[in-house]
Design an enzyme around this catalytic site. Structure first.
Site, PDB file in Angstrom:
ATOM      1  N   CYS A 182      -7.817  16.258  10.811  1.00 30.67           N
ATOM      2  CA  CYS A 182      -8.859  16.287   9.774  1.00 30.67           C
ATOM      3  C   CYS A 182      -9.247  14.874   9.335  1.00 30.67           C
ATOM      4  CB  CYS A 182      -8.374  17.072   8.549  1.00 30.67           C
ATOM      5  SG  CYS A 182      -8.368  18.852   8.795  1.00 30.67           S
TER       6      CYS A 182
ATOM      7  N   CYS B 253      -0.994  19.237   1.307  1.00 34.28           N
ATOM      8  CA  CYS B 253      -1.601  19.417   2.630  1.00 34.28           C
ATOM      9  C   CYS B 253      -0.621  20.120   3.574  1.00 34.28           C
ATOM     10  CB  CYS B 253      -2.040  18.084   3.222  1.00 34.28           C
ATOM     11  SG  CYS B 253      -3.797  17.741   3.000  1.00 34.28           S
TER      12      CYS B 253
ATOM     13  N   CYS C 110      15.611  -0.938  -8.862  1.00 28.89           N
ATOM     14  CA  CYS C 110      15.702  -1.881  -9.968  1.00 28.89           C
ATOM     15  C   CYS C 110      16.531  -1.267 -11.102  1.00 28.89           C
ATOM     16  CB  CYS C 110      14.297  -2.216 -10.470  1.00 28.89           C
ATOM     17  SG  CYS C 110      13.991  -3.976 -10.595  1.00 28.89           S
TER      18      CYS C 110
ATOM     19  N   CYS D  89      12.361  -3.687 -18.330  1.00 26.33           N
ATOM     20  CA  CYS D  89      11.699  -4.307 -17.167  1.00 26.33           C
ATOM     21  C   CYS D  89      11.199  -5.699 -17.557  1.00 26.33           C
ATOM     22  CB  CYS D  89      10.497  -3.468 -16.712  1.00 26.33           C
ATOM     23  SG  CYS D  89      10.844  -1.720 -16.430  1.00 26.33           S
TER      24      CYS D  89
ATOM     25  N   CYS E 260      -2.347  15.644  10.326  1.00 27.85           N
ATOM     26  CA  CYS E 260      -3.164  14.930   9.338  1.00 27.85           C
ATOM     27  C   CYS E 260      -4.396  14.362  10.038  1.00 27.85           C
ATOM     28  CB  CYS E 260      -2.384  13.779   8.715  1.00 27.85           C
ATOM     29  SG  CYS E 260      -0.723  14.166   8.144  1.00 27.85           S
TER      30      CYS E 260
ATOM     31  N   CYS F 110      13.224  -9.186 -17.298  1.00 30.94           N
ATOM     32  CA  CYS F 110      13.264  -9.929 -16.036  1.00 30.94           C
ATOM     33  C   CYS F 110      11.868 -10.292 -15.547  1.00 30.94           C
ATOM     34  CB  CYS F 110      13.966  -9.117 -14.955  1.00 30.94           C
ATOM     35  SG  CYS F 110      15.721  -8.866 -15.285  1.00 30.94           S
ATOM     36  N   HIS F 111      10.932  -9.331 -15.650  1.00 25.95           N
ATOM     37  CA  HIS F 111       9.625  -9.500 -15.003  1.00 25.95           C
ATOM     38  C   HIS F 111       8.566 -10.113 -15.919  1.00 25.95           C
ATOM     39  CE1 HIS F 111      10.766  -7.344 -11.353  1.00 25.95           C
ATOM     40  NE2 HIS F 111      11.277  -6.385 -12.094  1.00 25.95           N
TER      41      HIS F 111
END
Lengths: 165, 264
Positions: free
Chosen positions: B183, B225, B117, B79, B180, B82-83
């Site tokens: 609550c 949930c 990526c 990574c 969702c 490039c970054h």
């Protein structure tokens, strides 16, 4: 003669096989139909804001009902309601306290509120324990089943009716 | 009880006001009412999150720092090649995710971006959504934005997906027939059993749950949930989750990022 007997035997065998197959299909169909029926409790009558008659032949057992309302995985009552026989710190407050509910509501009114609160208030967050109002994507294990059986609901009705404040 | 926002976080929050205005019209929770889940946690849990030497999530962040530098895939690239330094290049990235990917024509979340990526640039196999390497990398990347306000991307192409996320958030699901929103919009200050309901804010993910004894993603939390209301959870990486994450991000705009969070 021999050939005729053989043909008759074959035909009889074929007929028997067809009958067996049809029988299996019929039994299968009845099983499917029974599963579909199991989705909701059937055979109750709503009068006003109550279900006057018990859902079962035998009266509910208040002691079993007390255990059921405190059950955090089956009835789930205590997750939202307080005023029940359960440790105070485990009782939720998403819904009204049930302390003294037996003095405020009749048995029949309590019964309808458990079976299908949404008949009285479609916006209610209380599940319809009789199974008439499932949401989207019901998980396999629960599909086509009411949340509680008629017997369990009667036990809870008996317990809540005993809470006179 | 709530940790005080630091000065840079406040300045960054002011700078991101245009982005907030662009997306805040589409949510049900008012800006002033927004509370991170940490505000509902016990003082002990708050202290565990605040202290990097006690926060178990920091172990994943450190693993992620190693992975950031490790060459991978047929391209043999890390990574970092490039970054560069993640402390610079990744600062401010996580708060705007999920973001639109033109190639896919739909939004991706941070883990989806990392896998794109890997496939496109490292020519490596995608990582499993809830595997330790993906959790470590997403924790490491999001950690670079700790303290910055959630600043959802204002890209107009995201609007229909965010709207679908809101529809899912407000759709009643499962045998218990609960949404969702039932609550987390309407009763967030109440208690479910002994536990605070909270607002379902996504600003600390991936986070360490004491209940899990592990770091986990926002999608894992949503699966919990869904199972709780007795619904069939979506599969990991399903478009439905990305849409929900988009809506949650808009609903959380302005809350400081806490990754790696700690929750009960």
């Amino acid at each position: 003669m021999r050939a005729a007997a053989l043909t008759a035997g074959l035909l009889a065998g074929l007929l028997l096989a067809w009958l067996l197959l049809a029988g299996f299909l019929l039994v299968g169909f009845l099983l499917v139909a029974a599963r579909a029926d199991a989705q909701t409790l059937v055979g109750y009558t709503v009068e006003g804001d109550a279900i006057g008659a018990p859902l079962t032949g035998a009266p509910g057992d208040a002691a079993r009902g007390a255990g059921l309302v405190a059950d955090r995985t089956l009835s789930l009552c205590v997750l939202c309601h307080s005023g029940l026989e359960a440790p105070a710190h485990m009782q939720g407050n998403l819904a009204p306290s049930l302390a003294g509910i037996g003095a405020r509501l009749s048995e029949g009114q309590i019964r309808l509120r458990i079976v299908n609160m949404k008949a009285l208030n479609p916006e209610s967050i209380m599940p319809a324990y009789g199974g008439s109002s499932p949401g989207a994507r019901v998980a396999n294990a629960w599909r086509g089943k009411p949340i509680l059986s008629g017997e369990e609901i009667e036990d809870i009705v008996a317990y809540l009716s005993s809470l006179k404040g | 009880m709530r940790p005080r926002p630091r000065a840079p976080a406040v300045i960054a929050a002011l700078l991101s006001i245009p982005a907030l205005l662009a997306v805040s019209g589409a949510v049900a929770l008012e800006q002033g009412d927004r509370r991170s889940g940490i505000a509902f946690a016990s003082p002990q849990t708050q202290a565990m999150q605040a202290d990097d030497t006690a926060n178990p999530g920091m172990l994943w962040v450190m693993d992620g720092a190693q992975l950031w530098r490790r060459p991978d895939g047929a391209a043999g690239k890390a990574c970092q090649e490039c970054h560069g330094d993640a402390a610079q290049s990744m600062k401010g990235v996580a708060p705007r995710y999920p973001d639109f990917d033109a190639g896919l024509g739909r939004p991706v979340d941070l883990s989806g971006r990392i896998n794109l990526c890997r496939v496109r640039h490292q020519r490596a196999a995608p990582l499993a959504h809830e595997g330790s390497e993906m959790l470590a990398l997403t924790a490491f990347v999001a950690f670079q934005s700790r303290g910055l306000p959630m600043a959802p991307a204002a890209d107009a192409r995201l609007a229909p997906f965010r709207a679908e996320g809101r529809r899912l958030f407000e759709q009643r699901m499962g045998q218990l027939d609960l949404s969702c929103a039932n609550c987390h919009d309407d009763h967030w200050s109440a208690r479910l059993g002994g536990s605070p309901v909270t607002q379902a804010q996504p600003n600390a993910y991936p986070l360490y749950r004491l209940e899990w004894q592990a770091l986990g993603s926002l999608q894992r939390r949503m699966r919990n949930c869904m199972a709780g209301v007795r619904a069939e959870p979506f599969a990991y990486d399903a478009a439905d989750y990305i849409d929900l994450e988009l809506y949650l991000a808009a609903r959380a705009a302005g809350l400081p990022m806490e990754t790696p969070g700690v929750r009960p």
